[in-house]
Design an enzyme around this catalytic site. Structure first.
Site, PDB file in Angstrom:
ATOM      1  N   GLY A 176     -24.365 126.695  72.373  1.00 16.74           N
ATOM      2  CA  GLY A 176     -24.683 125.289  72.623  1.00 16.74           C
ATOM      3  C   GLY A 176     -26.148 125.099  72.967  1.00 16.74           C
ATOM      4  N   GLU A 177     -26.429 124.032  73.736  1.00 11.14           N
ATOM      5  CA  GLU A 177     -27.775 123.730  74.238  1.00 11.14           C
ATOM      6  C   GLU A 177     -28.794 123.506  73.122  1.00 11.14           C
ATOM      7  OE1 GLU A 177     -28.674 127.197  76.517  1.00 11.14           O
ATOM      8  OE2 GLU A 177     -26.762 127.120  77.555  1.00 11.14           O
ATOM      9  N   GLY A 178     -28.340 123.251  71.899  1.00 12.29           N
ATOM     10  CA  GLY A 178     -29.268 123.012  70.808  1.00 12.29           C
ATOM     11  C   GLY A 178     -29.784 124.271  70.139  1.00 12.29           C
ATOM     12  N   ARG A 215     -32.928 130.464  78.974  1.00 11.41           N
ATOM     13  CA  ARG A 215     -31.774 130.245  78.099  1.00 11.41           C
ATOM     14  C   ARG A 215     -32.171 130.475  76.631  1.00 11.41           C
ATOM     15  NH1 ARG A 215     -27.126 130.806  80.107  1.00 11.41           N
ATOM     16  NH2 ARG A 215     -26.289 129.603  78.357  1.00 11.41           N
TER      17      ARG A 215
END
Length: 381
Positions: A322-324, A99
């Site tokens: 997203g996801e930081g 990711r």
């Protein structure tokens, strides 16, 4: 009966040291680059100095990405581009390095931690260090039922507190906070709308992977229905998280508050982190002084929440994944601010100042005072 008293956080959380910040500002004025020439980096360096209680500011050497993960029952209404229960696959991809946040963390040399709070999968699907704080399998469908029981909400909140303590105790000096969820932006939209006193359409965004107009309408309707259920419990923040939040959101709220207690700075990522921060502000009004907004995600709910907390995003690169990932992009900026604040030399002293500093006050005090002939003749007479 719950032993958790959220009012304690108001007493436990102090603001970053104002005296240290003034010292950092004074030091900045003495450096060779004129104040203001580095833009927001000046403010960042001074903020870090106050948060650390140190002038000059220490370098940010042990940052960490922390991602709270969960599935939300409301995703079954088709409010997300991903299928309901799809967060487990996202977590797997994060852990396997595929990711965007994984790539960035690897490139920047930042450890990455995923905390499963309510993934819709069997607990043994992931390693023990990922699942050991899990509260339940998925969160309830917030448009028609509570996301959590009161006991689950408290357990999730306390799990977030425990994770914050683990990070602080391990020497982490800054956290990049994000989420891995499906349906999480819908729950976040409800929290923001409820706490900001606005309606569903104002906070409904397109999500990390953009949804089409029909899905947006379904999402807006779900937020509207959940908002009706949220308003009666606005005065009880833990109950609000149980009613329309979720285990991952409750944990993130506890995590943010305990980070403020432990004086551990946090960089917020997207709308989910912003919504949890907004709940945290309601619990302890000084807590946002310990947080930075990493990036502008494009979600209207995030913009609304950050405006309410007076947090200005560091970056605006259109990152919606997203996801930081977006907040992690801001980390080098924070590290650069710390380095500049600490390492830029000070301007050489002016000649008059140098001469004054050379004078030895003790030596001057030892010199005999010049004699006054007139005074001596009077004394002799």
């Amino acid at each position: 009966m719950s032993s958790l008293n959220l009012d304690d956080f108001t007493d436990l959380i102090e603001r970053p040291d104002g005296g240290v910040r003034r010292d950092a500002e004074a030091r900045r004025e003495r450096q060779i680059v004129p104040p203001g020439a580095l833009g927001r980096l000046d403010d960042l360096g001074e903020w870090l100095a106050a948060a650390q209680g140190s002038v000059p500011v220490r370098p940010v050497e042990r940052p960490r990405v922390v991602l709270f993960a969960g599935d939300h029952g409301v995703a079954g209404l088709g409010v997300s581009a991903r299928p309901a229960g799809g967060a487990a696959q996202l977590v797997r991809e994060v852990l396997e390095g595929g990711r965007p946040v994984s790539v960035l963390a690897r490139r920047l040399g930042v450890p990455l931690r995923v905390v499963d709070m309510a993934l819709d999968c069997e607990p043994d699907a992931f390693p023990e260090d990922v699942v050991r704080h899990r509260v339940r399998r998925g969160s309830g469908r917030i448009d028609v039922e509570d996301a959590l029981t009161p006991e689950e909400a408290e357990a999730a909140f306390l799990a977030g507190v425990a994770v914050a303590d683990e990070e602080a105790d391990s020497g982490t000096d800054l956290v990049v906070l994000g989420d891995v969820s499906v349906g999480g932006t819908t729950a976040a939209g409800v929290l923001v709308a409820a706490l900001c006193g606005t309606d569903a359409s104002v906070v409904t965004g397109r999500g990390g992977e953009a949804i089409d107009d029909l899905a947006w309408m379904r999402k807006c309707a779900a937020i509207r229905d959940a908002l009706r259920r949220a308003r009666p419990v606005l005065g009880e923040q833990l109950q609000l998280l149980a009613t329309v939040g979720g285990a991952d959101l409750a944990a993130m709220t506890g995590f943010l508050l305990q980070c403020a207690v432990r004086k551990l700075p946090v960089v917020l990522d997207g709308v989910v982190a912003a919504a949890c921060a907004l709940v945290g502000q309601r619990i302890a009004f000084r807590a946002p002084d310990w947080w930075l907004a990493g990036q502008r995600s494009g979600e209207p709910g995030q913009a609304k929440a950050l405006d309410r907390m007076a947090l200005e995003p560091l970056l605006d690169q259109g990152v919606t994944v997203g996801e930081g990932a977006g907040a992690l992009l801001a980390l080098p900026l924070v590290q650069a601010a710390a380095a500049l604040a600490a390492e830029l030399p000070e301007k050489p002293a002016a000649p008059a100042e140098r001469e004054a500093s050379k004078a030895d006050p003790e030596e001057d005090s030892e010199k005999e005072p010049e004699k006054d002939p007139e005074r001596e003749s009077l004394e002799e007479g």
